[in-house]
Write a protein that holds these residues in place. Structure first.
Motif, short mmCIF file in Angstrom:
data_model
loop_
_atom_site.label_atom_id
_atom_site.label_comp_id
_atom_site.label_asym_id
_atom_site.label_seq_id
_atom_site.Cartn_x
_atom_site.Cartn_y
_atom_site.Cartn_z
N PHE A 135 48.22 44.06 -2.84
CA PHE A 135 48.42 42.61 -3.19
C PHE A 135 47.96 42.54 -4.57
O PHE A 135 47.26 43.44 -5.13
N THR A 136 48.22 41.39 -5.48
CA THR A 136 47.43 41.13 -6.59
C THR A 136 46.91 39.74 -6.67
O THR A 136 47.47 38.77 -5.82
N GLY A 137 46.04 39.45 -7.29
CA GLY A 137 45.70 37.96 -7.52
C GLY A 137 44.73 37.49 -8.47
O GLY A 137 44.66 38.10 -9.40
N ARG A 138 44.78 36.12 -8.36
CA ARG A 138 43.71 35.28 -9.54
C ARG A 138 43.09 34.27 -9.09
O ARG A 138 43.43 33.62 -8.43
N GLU A 139 41.78 34.36 -9.42
CA GLU A 139 41.05 33.17 -9.25
C GLU A 139 40.48 32.61 -10.56
O GLU A 139 40.17 33.12 -11.40
#
Length: 160
Positions: A135-139
């Motif tokens: 996975f990859t993500g951004r908050e």
């Protein structure tokens, strides 16, 4: 002679990751002795499972989370977060917003996927792609439509 242990299935792994995350940073877990000066270490264990979150920094920070099953690393995530507009938000406020927002997310039994939370005047948003295995993500945190904080993360299962 090494005993062969089957790797955990993705559902069991994700359940443990959510429990560990909820019990450590978000849950105010007791810090462990850090591995080097200036670092912070949070840990959680349950039976054959163990979790470590080790990071450095404060207003800007970088870290790595690792899950072991029977002492074998099976999952890891790295992250880097920073204040985009330190004149509008400080590290302590960002931390309070993140903890409040993630408490709600973890209560759903997951840590990935779209999530937004309004925490007073702050809008927390988490976006990601993939699943617990990759996975990859951004908050982000926004105030009045202005992004004031960002964290980027990526990870997944690991194997020898």
């Amino acid at each position: 002679m090494h005993r062969m242990i089957a790797p955990p299935d993705a559902g069991t792994l994700e359940t443990f990751v959510v429990r560990a995350k909820a019990a450590t940073y978000v849950g105010g877990g007791t810090p462990a002795a850090p591995p080097w000066p200036g670092s912070h270490l949070l840990t959680f264990s349950d039976g054959p499972w163990s979790y470590q979150d080790c990071y450095v920094g404060g207003a800007s920070f970088c870290g790595q989370e690792t899950v072991r099953h029977h002492d074998i690393p099976v999952w890891s995530m790295t992250y880097y977060g920073y204040l985009l507009r330190p004149e509008l938000i400080d590290a302590a406020t960002a931390g309070r917003v993140i903890k409040a927002a993630l408490t709600g997310l973890y209560a759903t039994g997951r840590f990935l996927g779209g999530w937004t939370a309004q925490v007073q005047e702050w809008l927390y948003t988490d976006t990601s792609s993939g699943d617990v295995t990759r996975f990859t993500g951004r908050e982000t945190i926004e105030r009045d439509g202005t992004a004031v904080y960002e964290l980027l993360y990526l990870g997944g299962t690991v194997a020898e």
